[in-house]
Design a protein around this motif. Structure first.
Motif, PDB file in Angstrom:
ATOM      1  N   MET A   1       0.641  -1.350  -0.461  1.00  0.00           N
ATOM      2  CA  MET A   1      -0.233   0.096   0.113  1.00  0.00           C
ATOM      3  C   MET A   1       0.892   1.358   0.053  1.00  0.00           C
ATOM      4  O   MET A   1       1.530   1.457   1.183  1.00  0.00           O
ATOM      5  N   HIS A   2       0.560   1.941  -0.789  1.00  0.00           N
ATOM      6  CA  HIS A   2       1.304   3.639  -1.169  1.00  0.00           C
ATOM      7  C   HIS A   2       0.496   4.029  -0.952  1.00  0.00           C
ATOM      8  O   HIS A   2      -0.671   4.498  -1.158  1.00  0.00           O
ATOM      9  N   ILE A   3       1.003   5.650  -0.367  1.00  0.00           N
ATOM     10  CA  ILE A   3       0.163   6.527   0.399  1.00  0.00           C
ATOM     11  C   ILE A   3       0.774   8.094   0.421  1.00  0.00           C
ATOM     12  O   ILE A   3       2.058   7.597   1.041  1.00  0.00           O
ATOM     13  N   VAL A   4       0.392   8.933  -0.343  1.00  0.00           N
ATOM     14  CA  VAL A   4       1.160  10.062  -0.191  1.00  0.00           C
ATOM     15  C   VAL A   4      -0.639  10.702   0.685  1.00  0.00           C
ATOM     16  O   VAL A   4      -1.000  11.094   0.359  1.00  0.00           O
ATOM     17  N   LEU A   5       0.722  11.322   1.875  1.00  0.00           N
ATOM     18  CA  LEU A   5      -0.040  12.552   2.611  1.00  0.00           C
ATOM     19  C   LEU A   5       0.155  14.229   1.816  1.00  0.00           C
ATOM     20  O   LEU A   5       0.857  14.141   1.481  1.00  0.00           O
ATOM     21  N   ASP A   6      -1.419  14.850   1.589  1.00  0.00           N
ATOM     22  CA  ASP A   6      -1.171  16.015   1.487  1.00  0.00           C
ATOM     23  C   ASP A   6      -0.975  16.739   2.590  1.00  0.00           C
ATOM     24  O   ASP A   6      -1.035  16.284   4.226  1.00  0.00           O
ATOM     25  N   ASP A   7      -0.776  17.739   2.250  1.00  0.00           N
ATOM     26  CA  ASP A   7      -0.793  19.094   2.803  1.00  0.00           C
ATOM     27  C   ASP A   7      -1.790  19.079   4.113  1.00  0.00           C
ATOM     28  O   ASP A   7      -1.213  18.935   5.538  1.00  0.00           O
ATOM     29  N   THR A   8      -3.030  18.682   3.941  1.00  0.00           N
ATOM     30  CA  THR A   8      -3.766  18.477   5.073  1.00  0.00           C
ATOM     31  C   THR A   8      -3.774  17.758   5.965  1.00  0.00           C
ATOM     32  O   THR A   8      -3.813  17.506   6.992  1.00  0.00           O
ATOM     33  N   ALA A   9      -3.492  16.643   5.587  1.00  0.00           N
ATOM     34  CA  ALA A   9      -3.153  15.361   6.309  1.00  0.00           C
ATOM     35  C   ALA A   9      -2.226  15.276   7.280  1.00  0.00           C
ATOM     36  O   ALA A   9      -2.259  15.152   8.316  1.00  0.00           O
ATOM     37  N   MET A  10      -1.001  16.138   6.534  1.00  0.00           N
ATOM     38  CA  MET A  10       0.135  16.499   7.477  1.00  0.00           C
ATOM     39  C   MET A  10      -0.031  16.994   9.076  1.00  0.00           C
ATOM     40  O   MET A  10       0.642  17.162   9.807  1.00  0.00           O
ATOM     41  N   VAL A  11      -0.819  17.898   8.256  1.00  0.00           N
ATOM     42  CA  VAL A  11      -1.344  19.001   9.764  1.00  0.00           C
ATOM     43  C   VAL A  11      -1.706  18.622  10.378  1.00  0.00           C
ATOM     44  O   VAL A  11      -2.112  18.507  11.745  1.00  0.00           O
ATOM     45  N   ALA A  12      -3.061  17.390   9.651  1.00  0.00           N
ATOM     46  CA  ALA A  12      -4.184  16.687  10.703  1.00  0.00           C
ATOM     47  C   ALA A  12      -2.994  15.966  11.939  1.00  0.00           C
ATOM     48  O   ALA A  12      -3.104  15.720  12.468  1.00  0.00           O
ATOM     49  N   ALA A  13      -1.684  15.469  11.152  1.00  0.00           N
ATOM     50  CA  ALA A  13      -1.258  14.512  12.288  1.00  0.00           C
ATOM     51  C   ALA A  13      -0.550  15.098  13.452  1.00  0.00           C
ATOM     52  O   ALA A  13      -0.697  14.556  14.519  1.00  0.00           O
ATOM     53  N   GLY A  14      -0.059  16.357  13.516  1.00  0.00           N
ATOM     54  CA  GLY A  14       0.277  17.014  14.451  1.00  0.00           C
ATOM     55  C   GLY A  14      -1.037  17.249  14.588  1.00  0.00           C
ATOM     56  O   GLY A  14      -0.839  18.168  16.221  1.00  0.00           O
ATOM     57  N   GLN A  15      -2.307  17.491  14.679  1.00  0.00           N
ATOM     58  CA  GLN A  15      -3.071  17.666  15.384  1.00  0.00           C
ATOM     59  C   GLN A  15      -4.050  16.509  16.210  1.00  0.00           C
ATOM     60  O   GLN A  15      -5.138  16.713  16.923  1.00  0.00           O
ATOM     61  N   GLY A  16      -3.217  15.280  16.048  1.00  0.00           N
ATOM     62  CA  GLY A  16      -3.838  14.566  17.113  1.00  0.00           C
ATOM     63  C   GLY A  16      -5.007  13.660  15.796  1.00  0.00           C
ATOM     64  O   GLY A  16      -5.749  12.952  17.023  1.00  0.00           O
ATOM     65  N   ASN A  17      -4.917  13.446  15.330  1.00  0.00           N
ATOM     66  CA  ASN A  17      -6.114  12.749  13.886  1.00  0.00           C
ATOM     67  C   ASN A  17      -5.814  11.256  14.256  1.00  0.00           C
ATOM     68  O   ASN A  17      -4.759  11.109  13.210  1.00  0.00           O
ATOM     69  N   VAL A  18      -6.456  10.263  14.506  1.00  0.00           N
ATOM     70  CA  VAL A  18      -6.525   9.156  14.919  1.00  0.00           C
ATOM     71  C   VAL A  18      -5.788   8.280  13.230  1.00  0.00           C
ATOM     72  O   VAL A  18      -5.047   7.794  13.475  1.00  0.00           O
ATOM     73  N   LEU A  19      -6.642   8.329  12.684  1.00  0.00           N
ATOM     74  CA  LEU A  19      -6.504   8.306  11.435  1.00  0.00           C
ATOM     75  C   LEU A  19      -4.945   8.069  10.476  1.00  0.00           C
ATOM     76  O   LEU A  19      -4.617   7.263   9.836  1.00  0.00           O
ATOM     77  N   VAL A  20      -4.689   9.381  10.404  1.00  0.00           N
ATOM     78  CA  VAL A  20      -3.368   9.290  10.273  1.00  0.00           C
ATOM     79  C   VAL A  20      -2.018   8.653  10.920  1.00  0.00           C
ATOM     80  O   VAL A  20      -1.524   7.894  10.409  1.00  0.00           O
ATOM     81  N   SER A  21      -2.581   8.751  12.670  1.00  0.00           N
ATOM     82  CA  SER A  21      -1.307   8.388  13.355  1.00  0.00           C
ATOM     83  C   SER A  21      -0.959   7.302  13.367  1.00  0.00           C
ATOM     84  O   SER A  21      -0.578   6.136  13.325  1.00  0.00           O
ATOM     85  N   ARG A  22      -3.040   6.298  12.538  1.00  0.00           N
ATOM     86  CA  ARG A  22      -2.381   4.382  12.200  1.00  0.00           C
ATOM     87  C   ARG A  22      -2.387   4.626  10.738  1.00  0.00           C
ATOM     88  O   ARG A  22      -1.364   3.043  11.126  1.00  0.00           O
TER      89      ARG A  22
END
Length: 122
Positions: A1-22
């Protein structure tokens, strides 16, 4: 599985988004899971949430994709830098013949683009 994070996903990673963390966890611990951060999207995410670039670049399961010549040409034909670099990164390559999925918290911004999208919710 190849996944590219966009800028919104990257910001969400720092805000505790559980799905990005997974996604980050899987890319670090599971074989066959690859997570990418296009450099232009990483810069945009850091502008939105300072410190994001350093944090994500330090993660062992994440690969930062440089702005090479093909990516530069793709960016040159579009407005902005983050979205076209992310779209370019998601296209098929010899290493990723099926391309990659773009992970985003704003799926609607990708509706007219030729990429597969993974919505990360809010």
């Amino acid at each position: 599985m190849h996944i590219v994070l966009d800028d919104t996903a990257m910001v969400a990673a720092g805000q505790g988004n559980v799905l990005v963390s997974r996604l980050i966890h899987r890319a670090h611990t599971e074989a066959g899971w690859f997570l990418y951060a296009p450099a232009c999207a990483l810069v945009e995410a850091d502008r939105t949430r300072p410190g994001t670039a350093e944090h994500l670049a330090a993660l062992p399961g994440l690969t930062v994709l440089e702005l090479d010549l093909p990516a530069s040409l793709a960016v040159a034909h579009d407005e902005g830098w983050a979205i076209p670099h992310t779209e370019h990164a998601a296209r098929p390559t010899p290493e990723r013949p099926d391309g990659a999925v773009v992970a985003t918290t704003e799926p609607e911004r990708w509706k007219d683009r030729t990429v597969r999208v993974l919505g990360l919710g809010a």
